[in-house]
Enzyme design. Structure first.
Site, PDB file in Angstrom:
ATOM      1  N   HIS A   1      -3.003   6.119   4.598  1.00 49.80           N
ATOM      2  CA  HIS A   1      -1.561   6.173   4.869  1.00 49.80           C
ATOM      3  C   HIS A   1      -1.027   7.540   4.420  1.00 49.80           C
ATOM      4  O   HIS A   1      -1.396   8.040   3.354  1.00 49.80           O
ATOM      5  CB  HIS A   1      -0.817   5.101   4.067  1.00 49.80           C
ATOM      6  CG  HIS A   1      -0.999   3.696   4.570  1.00 49.80           C
ATOM      7  ND1 HIS A   1      -1.779   3.370   5.646  1.00 49.80           N
ATOM      8  CD2 HIS A   1      -0.450   2.532   4.131  1.00 49.80           C
ATOM      9  CE1 HIS A   1      -1.729   2.061   5.853  1.00 49.80           C
ATOM     10  NE2 HIS A   1      -0.928   1.522   4.948  1.00 49.80           N
TER      11      HIS A   1
ATOM     12  N   CYS B   1       0.819  -1.222   0.000  1.00 46.29           N
ATOM     13  CA  CYS B   1       0.000   0.000   0.000  1.00 46.29           C
ATOM     14  C   CYS B   1       0.854   1.274   0.000  1.00 46.29           C
ATOM     15  O   CYS B   1       0.534   2.244  -0.693  1.00 46.29           O
ATOM     16  CB  CYS B   1      -0.967  -0.008   1.179  1.00 46.29           C
ATOM     17  SG  CYS B   1      -0.322  -0.796   2.655  1.00 46.29           S
TER      18      CYS B   1
HETATM   19  N1  NAP Z   1      -5.052  -3.592   4.237  1.00 46.31           N
HETATM   20  C1  NAP Z   1      -4.254  -2.990   3.364  1.00 46.31           C
HETATM   21  O1  NAP Z   1      -4.065  -1.757   3.380  1.00 46.31           O
HETATM   22  C2  NAP Z   1      -3.543  -3.797   2.351  1.00 46.31           C
HETATM   23  C3  NAP Z   1      -2.909  -3.137   1.326  1.00 46.31           C
HETATM   24  C4  NAP Z   1      -2.239  -3.882   0.370  1.00 46.31           C
HETATM   25  C5  NAP Z   1      -2.248  -5.245   0.483  1.00 46.31           C
HETATM   26  N2  NAP Z   1      -2.895  -5.871   1.509  1.00 46.31           N
HETATM   27  C6  NAP Z   1      -2.870  -7.322   1.569  1.00 46.31           C
HETATM   28  O2  NAP Z   1      -4.168  -7.853   1.319  1.00 46.31           O
HETATM   29  C7  NAP Z   1      -4.334  -9.059   2.049  1.00 46.31           C
HETATM   30  C8  NAP Z   1      -5.582  -8.982   2.906  1.00 46.31           C
HETATM   31  O3  NAP Z   1      -5.521  -7.876   3.775  1.00 46.31           O
HETATM   32  P1  NAP Z   1      -6.778  -7.400   4.636  1.00 46.31           P
HETATM   33  O4  NAP Z   1      -6.357  -6.150   5.264  1.00 46.31           O
HETATM   34  O5  NAP Z   1      -8.042  -7.422   3.829  1.00 46.31           O
HETATM   35  O6  NAP Z   1      -6.871  -8.586   5.745  1.00 46.31           O
HETATM   36  P2  NAP Z   1      -8.106  -9.041   6.652  1.00 46.31           P
HETATM   37  O7  NAP Z   1      -9.047  -7.915   6.865  1.00 46.31           O
HETATM   38  O8  NAP Z   1      -7.509  -9.697   7.831  1.00 46.31           O
HETATM   39  O9  NAP Z   1      -8.872 -10.152   5.757  1.00 46.31           O
HETATM   40  C9  NAP Z   1      -8.287 -11.380   5.401  1.00 46.31           C
HETATM   41  C10 NAP Z   1      -9.184 -12.114   4.416  1.00 46.31           C
HETATM   42  O10 NAP Z   1      -8.506 -13.313   4.002  1.00 46.31           O
HETATM   43  C11 NAP Z   1      -9.385 -14.415   4.202  1.00 46.31           C
HETATM   44  N3  NAP Z   1      -8.637 -15.637   4.507  1.00 46.31           N
HETATM   45  C12 NAP Z   1      -7.748 -15.812   5.505  1.00 46.31           C
HETATM   46  N4  NAP Z   1      -7.292 -17.095   5.484  1.00 46.31           N
HETATM   47  C13 NAP Z   1      -7.929 -17.711   4.460  1.00 46.31           C
HETATM   48  C14 NAP Z   1      -7.896 -19.038   3.926  1.00 46.31           C
HETATM   49  N5  NAP Z   1      -7.129 -19.986   4.450  1.00 46.31           N
HETATM   50  N6  NAP Z   1      -8.678 -19.329   2.843  1.00 46.31           N
HETATM   51  C15 NAP Z   1      -9.475 -18.379   2.317  1.00 46.31           C
HETATM   52  N7  NAP Z   1      -9.557 -17.111   2.777  1.00 46.31           N
HETATM   53  C16 NAP Z   1      -8.788 -16.774   3.831  1.00 46.31           C
HETATM   54  C17 NAP Z   1     -10.243 -14.005   5.381  1.00 46.31           C
HETATM   55  O11 NAP Z   1     -11.407 -14.804   5.392  1.00 46.31           O
HETATM   56  P3  NAP Z   1     -12.145 -15.176   6.800  1.00 46.31           P
HETATM   57  O12 NAP Z   1     -12.939 -13.958   7.174  1.00 46.31           O
HETATM   58  O13 NAP Z   1     -12.982 -16.344   6.407  1.00 46.31           O
HETATM   59  O14 NAP Z   1     -11.054 -15.490   7.774  1.00 46.31           O
HETATM   60  C18 NAP Z   1     -10.521 -12.539   5.007  1.00 46.31           C
HETATM   61  O15 NAP Z   1     -11.534 -12.477   4.032  1.00 46.31           O
HETATM   62  C19 NAP Z   1      -3.036  -9.248   2.825  1.00 46.31           C
HETATM   63  O16 NAP Z   1      -2.180 -10.059   2.052  1.00 46.31           O
HETATM   64  C20 NAP Z   1      -2.481  -7.872   2.924  1.00 46.31           C
HETATM   65  O17 NAP Z   1      -1.085  -7.860   3.071  1.00 46.31           O
HETATM   66  C21 NAP Z   1      -3.556  -5.165   2.435  1.00 46.31           C
END
Ligand code: NAP
Length: 342
Positions: A243, A130
Protein backbone atom coordinates in the site's frame (compact mmCIF):
# COMPACT_ATOMS: atom_id res chain seq x y z
CA UNK A 1 10.81 -21.77 26.63
CA UNK A 2 8.13 -21.30 24.04
CA UNK A 3 4.52 -20.43 23.45
CA UNK A 4 1.68 -22.41 21.93
CA UNK A 5 0.34 -20.52 18.91
CA UNK A 6 -2.90 -20.97 16.97
CA UNK A 7 -3.19 -19.19 13.62
CA UNK A 8 -6.84 -18.77 12.58
CA UNK A 9 -7.20 -18.05 8.86
CA UNK A 10 -3.96 -19.90 8.11
CA UNK A 11 -4.91 -20.55 4.46
CA UNK A 12 -5.51 -16.84 3.75
CA UNK A 13 -3.20 -14.07 2.56
CA UNK A 14 -2.51 -12.77 6.05
CA UNK A 15 -2.50 -16.18 7.78
CA UNK A 16 0.17 -17.56 5.44
CA UNK A 17 2.32 -14.50 6.11
CA UNK A 18 1.82 -15.02 9.85
CA UNK A 19 3.31 -18.51 9.54
CA UNK A 20 6.28 -17.08 7.60
CA UNK A 21 6.87 -14.18 9.99
CA UNK A 22 6.81 -16.46 13.06
CA UNK A 23 9.63 -18.46 11.49
CA UNK A 24 11.56 -15.49 10.12
CA UNK A 25 11.58 -13.65 13.46
CA UNK A 26 12.35 -16.86 15.39
CA UNK A 27 9.34 -16.37 17.61
CA UNK A 28 9.71 -18.62 20.68
CA UNK A 29 7.30 -21.42 19.78
CA UNK A 30 6.53 -24.65 21.56
CA UNK A 31 3.69 -25.66 19.26
CA UNK A 32 1.87 -24.14 16.26
CA UNK A 33 -1.64 -24.99 15.01
CA UNK A 34 -2.98 -23.91 11.61
CA UNK A 35 -6.74 -23.36 11.65
CA UNK A 36 -9.25 -22.36 8.98
CA UNK A 37 -12.79 -23.22 7.94
CA UNK A 38 -14.13 -26.73 7.50
CA UNK A 39 -13.42 -26.33 3.74
CA UNK A 40 -9.69 -26.40 4.45
CA UNK A 41 -9.39 -29.42 6.76
CA UNK A 42 -6.20 -31.23 5.77
CA UNK A 43 -4.93 -28.40 3.52
CA UNK A 44 -1.19 -28.10 3.95
CA UNK A 45 0.39 -24.75 4.83
CA UNK A 46 4.11 -24.04 5.08
CA UNK A 47 5.80 -23.41 8.37
CA UNK A 48 9.52 -22.95 7.74
CA UNK A 49 10.83 -26.10 6.11
CA UNK A 50 7.86 -28.23 7.14
CA UNK A 51 4.18 -28.30 6.30
CA UNK A 52 1.29 -28.35 8.74
CA UNK A 53 -2.19 -29.68 8.04
CA UNK A 54 -5.05 -27.28 8.67
CA UNK A 55 -7.63 -28.10 11.31
CA UNK A 56 -11.18 -26.86 11.62
CA UNK A 57 -11.53 -23.81 13.86
CA UNK A 58 -14.82 -25.10 15.28
CA UNK A 59 -13.33 -28.31 16.66
CA UNK A 60 -10.08 -26.95 18.07
CA UNK A 61 -9.56 -26.81 21.84
CA UNK A 62 -8.09 -23.36 22.54
CA UNK A 63 -7.00 -24.45 26.02
CA UNK A 64 -4.08 -25.88 24.00
CA UNK A 65 -2.91 -22.39 22.89
CA UNK A 66 -1.45 -19.34 24.66
CA UNK A 67 -1.83 -16.91 21.73
CA UNK A 68 -4.36 -16.93 18.89
CA UNK A 69 -3.33 -14.90 15.83
CA UNK A 70 -6.64 -14.39 14.06
CA UNK A 71 -7.20 -13.25 10.46
CA UNK A 72 -10.48 -14.73 9.27
CA UNK A 73 -12.67 -11.63 8.92
CA UNK A 74 -15.06 -9.78 11.21
CA UNK A 75 -17.91 -12.26 11.50
CA UNK A 76 -15.56 -15.06 12.56
CA UNK A 77 -13.81 -12.68 15.00
CA UNK A 78 -17.12 -11.52 16.47
CA UNK A 79 -18.28 -15.04 17.22
CA UNK A 80 -14.98 -16.71 18.08
CA UNK A 81 -12.68 -14.16 19.76
CA UNK A 82 -14.68 -14.08 23.04
CA UNK A 83 -14.97 -17.89 23.13
CA UNK A 84 -11.23 -18.30 22.53
CA UNK A 85 -10.38 -15.56 25.05
CA UNK A 86 -12.55 -17.28 27.66
CA UNK A 87 -10.29 -20.34 27.36
CA UNK A 88 -7.36 -18.21 28.60
CA UNK A 89 -5.83 -17.78 25.13
CA UNK A 90 -4.97 -14.16 24.20
CA UNK A 91 -6.53 -13.22 20.85
CA UNK A 92 -4.70 -10.80 18.51
CA UNK A 93 -7.30 -10.09 15.84
CA UNK A 94 -6.74 -8.58 12.40
CA UNK A 95 -10.34 -7.82 11.50
CA UNK A 96 -12.11 -4.52 12.23
CA UNK A 97 -14.55 -6.22 14.62
CA UNK A 98 -12.89 -5.28 17.96
CA UNK A 99 -10.84 -2.21 16.98
CA UNK A 100 -13.31 0.39 18.23
CA UNK A 101 -14.23 -1.38 21.49
CA UNK A 102 -13.11 0.74 24.48
CA UNK A 103 -12.04 -2.39 26.33
CA UNK A 104 -9.82 -3.65 23.51
CA UNK A 105 -6.41 -2.05 22.90
CA UNK A 106 -5.66 -1.14 19.27
CA UNK A 107 -1.91 -1.44 18.92
CA UNK A 108 1.01 -0.59 16.66
CA UNK A 109 4.00 -1.45 18.86
CA UNK A 110 6.26 1.35 17.55
CA UNK A 111 3.55 3.83 18.58
CA UNK A 112 1.58 2.63 21.61
CA UNK A 113 3.05 -0.60 22.99
CA UNK A 114 2.03 0.54 26.50
CA UNK A 115 -1.64 0.25 25.54
CA UNK A 116 -1.26 -3.55 25.31
CA UNK A 117 -1.63 -3.70 29.11
CA UNK A 118 -5.34 -2.98 28.69
CA UNK A 119 -5.87 -6.41 27.06
CA UNK A 120 -6.88 -8.07 30.33
CA UNK A 121 -10.43 -6.66 30.18
CA UNK A 122 -11.38 -8.94 27.28
CA UNK A 123 -8.21 -10.94 26.59
CA UNK A 124 -8.40 -9.49 23.05
CA UNK A 125 -6.02 -7.09 21.26
CA UNK A 126 -6.89 -5.52 17.90
CA UNK A 127 -4.56 -4.99 14.96
CA UNK A 128 -5.34 -1.84 12.96
CA UNK A 129 -6.35 -1.47 9.34
CA UNK A 130 -3.38 -1.92 7.01
CA UNK A 131 -3.39 1.72 5.87
CA UNK A 132 -3.50 2.99 9.44
CA UNK A 133 -0.58 0.85 10.62
CA UNK A 134 2.00 2.23 8.19
CA UNK A 135 0.61 5.77 8.53
CA UNK A 136 0.93 5.99 12.33
CA UNK A 137 4.45 4.49 12.28
CA UNK A 138 5.52 7.49 10.18
CA UNK A 139 3.37 10.12 11.93
CA UNK A 140 4.30 9.25 15.53
CA UNK A 141 7.95 10.48 15.61
CA UNK A 142 6.98 13.71 13.85
CA UNK A 143 3.99 14.23 16.16
CA UNK A 144 6.26 13.84 19.21
CA UNK A 145 8.44 16.71 17.99
CA UNK A 146 6.10 19.16 16.20
CA UNK A 147 2.50 18.10 17.12
CA UNK A 148 0.29 17.25 14.17
CA UNK A 149 -2.83 19.41 13.77
CA UNK A 150 -4.21 17.97 10.55
CA UNK A 151 -3.35 15.37 7.93
CA UNK A 152 -4.71 14.76 4.42
CA UNK A 153 -4.16 11.18 3.28
CA UNK A 154 -4.65 9.66 -0.19
CA UNK A 155 -4.09 5.92 -0.38
CA UNK A 156 -3.12 3.68 -3.29
CA UNK A 157 -4.04 0.26 -1.92
CA UNK A 158 -3.08 -3.10 -3.40
CA UNK A 159 -5.61 -5.84 -4.13
CA UNK A 160 -4.11 -8.24 -1.55
CA UNK A 161 -5.76 -6.01 1.05
CA UNK A 162 -9.07 -7.47 -0.11
CA UNK A 163 -8.05 -11.13 0.27
CA UNK A 164 -6.89 -13.95 -1.96
CA UNK A 165 -9.95 -13.88 -4.28
CA UNK A 166 -9.22 -10.22 -5.05
CA UNK A 167 -5.66 -11.10 -6.09
CA UNK A 168 -7.05 -13.81 -8.39
CA UNK A 169 -9.44 -11.27 -9.94
CA UNK A 170 -6.61 -8.86 -10.81
CA UNK A 171 -4.52 -11.73 -12.21
CA UNK A 172 -7.36 -13.15 -14.34
CA UNK A 173 -8.43 -9.73 -15.64
CA UNK A 174 -4.85 -8.81 -16.51
CA UNK A 175 -4.36 -12.08 -18.42
CA UNK A 176 -7.71 -11.70 -20.18
CA UNK A 177 -6.58 -8.44 -21.77
CA UNK A 178 -4.04 -10.44 -23.79
CA UNK A 179 -6.15 -13.54 -24.51
CA UNK A 180 -9.19 -12.62 -26.63
CA UNK A 181 -12.54 -14.03 -25.48
CA UNK A 182 -11.50 -14.61 -21.86
CA UNK A 183 -13.07 -11.48 -20.35
CA UNK A 184 -13.43 -11.65 -16.56
CA UNK A 185 -16.28 -9.61 -15.14
CA UNK A 186 -15.81 -7.80 -11.81
CA UNK A 187 -16.87 -9.93 -8.84
CA UNK A 188 -14.83 -8.91 -5.83
CA UNK A 189 -14.51 -5.30 -7.04
CA UNK A 190 -17.27 -3.00 -8.31
CA UNK A 191 -15.45 -2.19 -11.57
CA UNK A 192 -12.58 -3.59 -13.62
CA UNK A 193 -9.44 -3.48 -11.46
CA UNK A 194 -6.83 -4.40 -14.10
CA UNK A 195 -5.37 -1.24 -15.70
CA UNK A 196 -7.72 0.89 -13.57
CA UNK A 197 -8.14 2.66 -10.19
CA UNK A 198 -11.26 2.39 -8.02
CA UNK A 199 -11.95 5.18 -5.47
CA UNK A 200 -14.04 2.93 -3.26
CA UNK A 201 -12.91 0.52 -0.49
CA UNK A 202 -15.43 -1.00 1.95
CA UNK A 203 -19.01 0.32 2.20
CA UNK A 204 -20.25 3.90 1.70
CA UNK A 205 -21.28 5.86 4.79
CA UNK A 206 -24.01 8.53 5.03
CA UNK A 207 -21.55 11.45 4.79
CA UNK A 208 -20.14 10.20 1.46
CA UNK A 209 -16.91 8.81 2.90
CA UNK A 210 -16.21 5.09 2.70
CA UNK A 211 -15.76 2.91 5.78
CA UNK A 212 -12.07 2.44 4.89
CA UNK A 213 -11.60 6.23 5.02
CA UNK A 214 -13.49 6.41 8.33
CA UNK A 215 -11.31 3.61 9.77
CA UNK A 216 -8.08 5.53 9.10
CA UNK A 217 -9.47 8.58 10.89
CA UNK A 218 -10.88 6.78 13.93
CA UNK A 219 -7.94 4.40 14.31
CA UNK A 220 -5.31 7.16 14.04
CA UNK A 221 -7.11 9.03 16.80
CA UNK A 222 -7.29 5.93 19.03
CA UNK A 223 -3.66 4.89 18.49
CA UNK A 224 -1.89 8.23 18.24
CA UNK A 225 -3.91 11.23 19.45
CA UNK A 226 -7.65 12.02 19.47
CA UNK A 227 -6.87 15.70 18.76
CA UNK A 228 -5.45 15.04 15.27
CA UNK A 229 -7.79 16.06 12.43
CA UNK A 230 -7.58 13.78 9.43
CA UNK A 231 -9.29 13.30 6.11
CA UNK A 232 -8.65 10.43 3.70
CA UNK A 233 -9.44 9.23 0.19
CA UNK A 234 -8.85 5.51 -0.27
CA UNK A 235 -8.24 4.10 -3.74
CA UNK A 236 -7.74 0.51 -4.89
CA UNK A 237 -5.02 0.20 -7.53
CA UNK A 238 -3.87 -2.73 -9.71
CA UNK A 239 -0.90 -3.63 -7.52
CA UNK A 240 -0.69 -7.12 -5.97
CA UNK A 241 1.09 -6.31 -2.69
CA UNK A 242 2.05 -3.02 -1.00
CA UNK A 243 0.00 0.00 0.00
CA UNK A 244 1.20 3.54 -0.78
CA UNK A 245 0.07 6.80 0.80
CA UNK A 246 0.51 10.41 -0.21
CA UNK A 247 0.25 12.43 3.00
CA UNK A 248 0.11 16.19 3.65
CA UNK A 249 0.63 17.12 7.29
CA UNK A 250 0.09 20.42 9.10
CA UNK A 251 1.97 20.86 12.37
CA UNK A 252 1.54 23.22 15.33
CA UNK A 253 5.28 23.90 15.52
CA UNK A 254 7.73 24.64 12.70
CA UNK A 255 9.50 21.61 11.23
CA UNK A 256 11.68 21.62 8.11
CA UNK A 257 11.97 18.76 5.65
CA UNK A 258 15.59 18.25 6.79
CA UNK A 259 14.51 17.93 10.43
CA UNK A 260 11.72 15.54 9.48
CA UNK A 261 14.15 13.41 7.45
CA UNK A 262 16.56 13.23 10.40
CA UNK A 263 13.77 12.31 12.84
CA UNK A 264 12.37 9.61 10.53
CA UNK A 265 15.86 8.18 9.87
CA UNK A 266 16.17 7.49 13.60
CA UNK A 267 12.61 6.27 14.19
CA UNK A 268 11.75 2.60 14.86
CA UNK A 269 10.35 0.59 11.96
CA UNK A 270 11.11 3.24 9.32
CA UNK A 271 13.52 3.31 6.40
CA UNK A 272 13.92 6.66 4.65
CA UNK A 273 14.70 6.41 0.92
CA UNK A 274 14.58 9.96 -0.39
CA UNK A 275 17.23 10.82 -2.96
CA UNK A 276 15.35 13.51 -4.91
CA UNK A 277 16.43 11.97 -8.22
CA UNK A 278 14.79 9.60 -10.72
CA UNK A 279 14.18 6.28 -8.92
CA UNK A 280 15.32 7.67 -5.56
CA UNK A 281 12.08 6.67 -3.80
CA UNK A 282 10.32 3.43 -2.87
CA UNK A 283 7.40 1.88 -4.75
CA UNK A 284 5.16 -1.00 -3.58
CA UNK A 285 7.05 -3.54 -5.68
CA UNK A 286 10.20 -2.87 -3.60
CA UNK A 287 8.31 -2.76 -0.29
CA UNK A 288 6.66 -6.17 -0.83
CA UNK A 289 8.22 -8.78 1.43
CA UNK A 290 9.92 -6.16 3.63
CA UNK A 291 9.25 -5.48 7.32
CA UNK A 292 10.01 -1.74 7.16
CA UNK A 293 7.70 1.17 6.51
CA UNK A 294 9.39 3.25 3.80
CA UNK A 295 9.22 7.05 3.63
CA UNK A 296 10.16 8.95 0.47
CA UNK A 297 9.51 12.34 -1.17
CA UNK A 298 9.75 14.32 2.11
CA UNK A 299 9.24 18.00 1.27
CA UNK A 300 7.75 21.19 2.64
CA UNK A 301 4.12 21.99 1.83
CA UNK A 302 4.05 25.76 1.38
CA UNK A 303 0.25 25.94 1.15
CA UNK A 304 -0.09 25.87 4.97
CA UNK A 305 2.00 27.09 7.91
CA UNK A 306 4.35 24.32 9.14
CA UNK A 307 3.38 21.87 6.41
CA UNK A 308 5.12 18.74 5.11
CA UNK A 309 4.29 16.30 2.33
CA UNK A 310 5.57 12.73 2.02
CA UNK A 311 5.09 9.31 0.43
CA UNK A 312 4.72 6.26 2.71
CA UNK A 313 4.87 2.66 1.44
CA UNK A 314 4.69 -0.68 3.26
CA UNK A 315 3.79 -4.33 2.67
CA UNK A 316 0.13 -4.43 3.71
CA UNK A 317 0.25 -8.15 4.49
CA UNK A 318 3.28 -7.63 6.77
CA UNK A 319 3.31 -4.25 8.59
CA UNK A 320 -0.38 -3.89 7.74
CA UNK A 321 -1.31 -7.25 9.26
CA UNK A 322 0.88 -10.30 10.02
CA UNK A 323 4.07 -8.57 11.16
CA UNK A 324 2.24 -6.06 13.34
CA UNK A 325 0.27 -8.87 15.05
CA UNK A 326 3.47 -10.79 15.80
CA UNK A 327 5.21 -7.62 17.01
CA UNK A 328 2.32 -7.25 19.48
CA UNK A 329 2.95 -10.78 20.75
CA UNK A 330 6.70 -10.06 20.99
CA UNK A 331 5.98 -6.88 22.93
CA UNK A 332 3.77 -8.84 25.35
CA UNK A 333 6.70 -11.16 26.01
CA UNK A 334 9.09 -8.20 26.50
CA UNK A 335 6.61 -6.57 28.88
CA UNK A 336 6.17 -9.90 30.71
CA UNK A 337 2.44 -9.89 30.06
CA UNK A 338 2.13 -13.44 28.77
CA UNK A 339 1.53 -15.80 31.63
CA UNK A 340 1.35 -19.13 29.92
CA UNK A 341 4.94 -19.63 28.80
CA UNK A 342 5.75 -23.30 29.12
N1 NAP B 1 -4.99 -8.39 3.55
C1 NAP B 1 -4.63 -7.34 4.27
O1 NAP B 1 -3.84 -6.48 3.84
C2 NAP B 1 -5.19 -7.15 5.63
C3 NAP B 1 -4.63 -6.18 6.43
C4 NAP B 1 -5.15 -6.00 7.70
C5 NAP B 1 -6.19 -6.79 8.10
N2 NAP B 1 -6.72 -7.75 7.28
C6 NAP B 1 -7.82 -8.56 7.77
O2 NAP B 1 -7.40 -9.91 7.95
C7 NAP B 1 -8.49 -10.78 7.71
C8 NAP B 1 -8.11 -11.81 6.67
O3 NAP B 1 -7.69 -11.19 5.48
P1 NAP B 1 -7.01 -12.00 4.28
O4 NAP B 1 -6.58 -10.99 3.33
O5 NAP B 1 -6.00 -13.00 4.79
O6 NAP B 1 -8.28 -12.83 3.70
P2 NAP B 1 -8.31 -14.16 2.81
O7 NAP B 1 -7.06 -14.30 2.03
O8 NAP B 1 -9.60 -14.12 2.09
O9 NAP B 1 -8.34 -15.36 3.90
C9 NAP B 1 -9.41 -15.56 4.79
C10 NAP B 1 -9.06 -16.65 5.79
O10 NAP B 1 -10.14 -16.75 6.74
C11 NAP B 1 -10.55 -18.11 6.80
N3 NAP B 1 -11.97 -18.22 7.12
C12 NAP B 1 -12.99 -17.66 6.44
N4 NAP B 1 -14.17 -18.01 7.02
C13 NAP B 1 -13.86 -18.82 8.06
C14 NAP B 1 -14.63 -19.51 9.04
N5 NAP B 1 -15.96 -19.46 9.06
N6 NAP B 1 -13.97 -20.25 9.99
C15 NAP B 1 -12.63 -20.32 9.97
N7 NAP B 1 -11.84 -19.70 9.07
C16 NAP B 1 -12.45 -18.95 8.12
C17 NAP B 1 -10.26 -18.66 5.42
O11 NAP B 1 -10.22 -20.07 5.49
P3 NAP B 1 -10.67 -20.98 4.21
O12 NAP B 1 -9.50 -20.96 3.27
O13 NAP B 1 -10.91 -22.30 4.84
O14 NAP B 1 -11.89 -20.33 3.64
C18 NAP B 1 -8.89 -18.02 5.16
O15 NAP B 1 -7.89 -18.75 5.84
C19 NAP B 1 -9.65 -9.88 7.31
O16 NAP B 1 -10.40 -9.59 8.48
C20 NAP B 1 -8.99 -8.64 6.81
O17 NAP B 1 -9.80 -7.50 6.93
C21 NAP B 1 -6.22 -7.94 6.05
Amino acid sequence: MGYRIAVVGATGNVGREMMNVLVERRFPIQDVHALASRRSIGTEVSFGDRTIKCQDLENFDFAKADICLMSAGSSVAKEWAPKIAAKGCVVIDNSSCWRYDQDVPLVVPEVNADAIRGYTKKNIIANPNCSTAQLVVALKPLHDVATIKRAVVSTYQSVSGAGKEAMDELWQQTKSKYVPGTDVHPKKFTKQIAFNCIPHIDVFMEDGYTKEEWKILVETKKILDPKIKLTATCVRVPVFVGHSESVNIEFEKPISSEEAREILCNAPGILVVDKREPGGYVTPVEAAGEFATFVSRIREDETVQNGLAMWIVADNLLKGAALNAIQIAESMIQQRLLKSAA
